[in-house]
Scaffold this active site. Structure first.
Site, PDB file in Angstrom:
ATOM      1  N   HIS A  13       0.815  -1.219   0.000  1.00 31.87           N
ATOM      2  CA  HIS A  13       0.000   0.000   0.000  1.00 31.87           C
ATOM      3  C   HIS A  13       0.851   1.273   0.000  1.00 31.87           C
ATOM      4  CE1 HIS A  13       0.317   0.084   4.563  1.00 31.87           C
ATOM      5  NE2 HIS A  13       0.463   1.359   4.262  1.00 31.87           N
ATOM      6  N   SER A  35       4.477   2.257   8.045  1.00 31.01           N
ATOM      7  CA  SER A  35       4.094   1.259   7.049  1.00 31.01           C
ATOM      8  C   SER A  35       5.307   0.689   6.334  1.00 31.01           C
ATOM      9  CB  SER A  35       3.167   1.882   6.004  1.00 31.01           C
ATOM     10  OG  SER A  35       1.880   2.066   6.513  1.00 31.01           O
ATOM     11  N   GLY A  36       5.288  -0.627   6.122  1.00 31.26           N
ATOM     12  CA  GLY A  36       6.377  -1.290   5.431  1.00 31.26           C
ATOM     13  C   GLY A  36       7.543  -1.637   6.322  1.00 31.26           C
ATOM     14  N   ASP A  83      -0.393  -7.679   1.963  1.00 30.10           N
ATOM     15  CA  ASP A  83       0.153  -6.333   1.782  1.00 30.10           C
ATOM     16  C   ASP A  83       1.680  -6.378   1.828  1.00 30.10           C
ATOM     17  OD1 ASP A  83       0.507  -3.619   1.659  1.00 30.10           O
ATOM     18  OD2 ASP A  83      -0.305  -3.185   3.649  1.00 30.10           O
TER      19      ASP A  83
END
Length: 493
Positions: free
Chosen positions: A296, A442-443, A345
């Site tokens: 994402h 994120s990530g 994801d």
């Protein structure tokens, strides 16, 4: 703070800006889900910063209505807003979005993709597509028959103690490889097959329980599954243990539980992923050539294709002290990623040049087959994300926090996420609140220590709010997407 409706798709941790560069040209931002003919979202959105492009291309965001349908800012491929009237409307919408973010703040952000059409820098290699195979394709026979090699890409894995396990067309199961006849050349061949540049250490281990194994037959095949045969037993009952990377080691081990600034060398696999000069997401180093992040973080294929604008910083604990970056050669987005539910994801980044491994920079270990970290186990998550919900600015310092793994059944209960957590996700945090990751994380990694090494158990994906009660962080379960990671690494070696 607005709560997540379990009937709706889960909100992703979108990225936030650290040091937004001054725009080179005038540019526009569009807050998707708010616009002419569209009702305001029932949850506020942050605006992730992808600076500083010119023309906005049509991009959709994860659905937010109970029906799960996506809303678009435009009905055509034409520019959404033009002229002074469009600019005024745009500014009004932008002001509304910022007010909502400051007033309510959640980890959910709008996928406002800023893209410079004048510098549409596409990678020379096309993004991966689904493979095509002949009707008589045989899996794991050592002969590549599919156009993209998917028939031979999921035939090797590592078990407990880095036991090498290979699946062949002769048997179809993952079986240990007998040590008789094994040498460093086989070790390098196998690691190279998986996308690693070399092997780190290989040795013989006593087989446990299972007597059947795979004996080496010849060096004629470049793939290990084509160089073995099924045998009823291994000579001396010894099998191969193989580790392709020296991974999961820390140079600094002192830490304070509960959220603090990380020290240099403490989390050497943490990467900072920049787009056009700004931190937008975290990433995790898994080898000198590869890193993983969240899918994402790349809300459009055009964004993932524009590799020249992406830079990776390694060994960083402060955004105010950045070293020379590493450039990105290719970005793989998981074809099975579902932007509505955030299932699977994960993204894989191939770097143009290998990262120099030192005391500050080292890959994390990928999980082995069957490795388990049970609910209640204390793990750690790190990142440059915001330190509190409602903030529009990420932390300049690398932050760390200890979190406990949470049983998926508990995480899917009505008071928590009400069934939104799939089998490809894992929850971690504190149900009482207070310890969590946030926007900009994120990530990044969720790591757990086992066998004196740190293993990548999760990739920061989504959640509702930051540190709220009954709203822990949700991470992509790396063990579920590991075959996909290895298959992509193998194809681009």
């Amino acid at each position: 703070m607005a709560k997540h409706d379990p009937k709706e798709p889960p909100p992703p941790y979108y990225s936030v800006d650290v040091h937004t560069q001054p725009p080179l040209k005038s540019y526009e931002e569009v807050v998707y889900g708010v616009g002419p003919g569209l009702t305001p979202p029932n949850q506020p959105r942050y605006i992730p910063q992808y600076p500083p492009p010119v023309v906005v291309h049509q991009v959709t965001q994860p659905g937010i209505s109970p029906s799960g349908k996506r809303k678009r800012c435009c009905e055509s491929n034409a520019q959404c807003y033009g002229g002074s009237g469009g600019a005024l409307l745009l500014l009004a919408l932008l002001a509304l979005a910022i007010w909502l973010g400051v007033r309510y703040g959640t980890r959910l952000a709008t996928a406002a993709i800023l893209y410079n059409e004048d510098n549409d820098d596409r990678t020379e290699e096309p993004l991966p597509s689904f493979d095509t195979c002949p009707n008589n394709t045989v899996q794991c026979d050592g002969i590549v028959e599919c156009q993209l090699g998917s028939d031979e890409s999921n035939c090797v894995r590592f078990g407990e103690g880095y036991s090498l396990q290979v699946r062949t067309s002769e048997d179809g199961r993952f079986l240990p490889v007998c040590y008789e006849g094994w040498d460093e050349k086989y070790a390098k061949q196998t690691c190279t097959q998986l996308g690693f540049s070399n092997s780190f250490v290989t040795k013989a281990v006593k087989s446990k329980g299972q007597s059947i194994g795979l004996t080496l037959t010849s060096r004629s095949s470049s793939l290990i599954q084509g160089a073995v045969n099924v045998s009823s037993s291994c000579p001396s009952r010894e099998t191969v243990s193989l580790q392709c990377e020296n991974c999961g080691q820390q140079q600094s081990t002192s830490r304070i539980i509960g959220g603090s600034i990380a020290e240099t060398g403490q989390w050497p696999w943490q990467l900072s992923l920049h787009y056009r000069g700004s931190h937008v997401c975290g990433a995790v180093l898994i080898s000198p050539d590869f890193a993983v992040s969240a899918a994402h973080c790349f809300p459009s294929k055009a964004l993932a294709s524009s590799t020249r604008f992406w830079k990776v910083y390694a060994g960083v604990v402060s955004q105010d002290n950045l070293p020379e970056p590493y450039l990105v050669k290719k970005i793989f987005l998981n074809e099975n990623y579902d932007s509505r539910t955030n299932d699977q994801d994960v993204a894989l980044l191939r770097l143009k040049s290998p990262v120099v491994i030192n005391e500050k920079i080292q890959p994390v270990c990928l999980p082995t087959s069957g490795q388990q970290f049970l609910p209640g186990y204390t793990c750690w998550t790190t990142g440059f994300g915001t330190t509190e919900a409602g903030s529009g600015t990420a932390s300049k310092d690398l932050m760390e926090v200890s979190v406990k793994l949470i049983d998926t059944q508990v995480c899917n209960s009505p008071p928590v996420y009400g069934g939104a957590v799939t089998n490809n996700m894992i929850c971690a945090g504190d149900l009482d609140g207070g310890k969590d990751s946030c926007q900009g994380d994120s990530g990044g990694p969720l790591v757990c220590q086992g066998d004196n090494r740190w293993h990548l158990v999760g990739i920061t994906s989504w959640g509702a709010g930051c540190g709220e009660k009954n709203k822990p962080g949700v991470y992509t379960k790396v063990s579920s997407v590991l075959p996909w990671i290895y298959s992509k690494m193998q194809k681009v070696k």
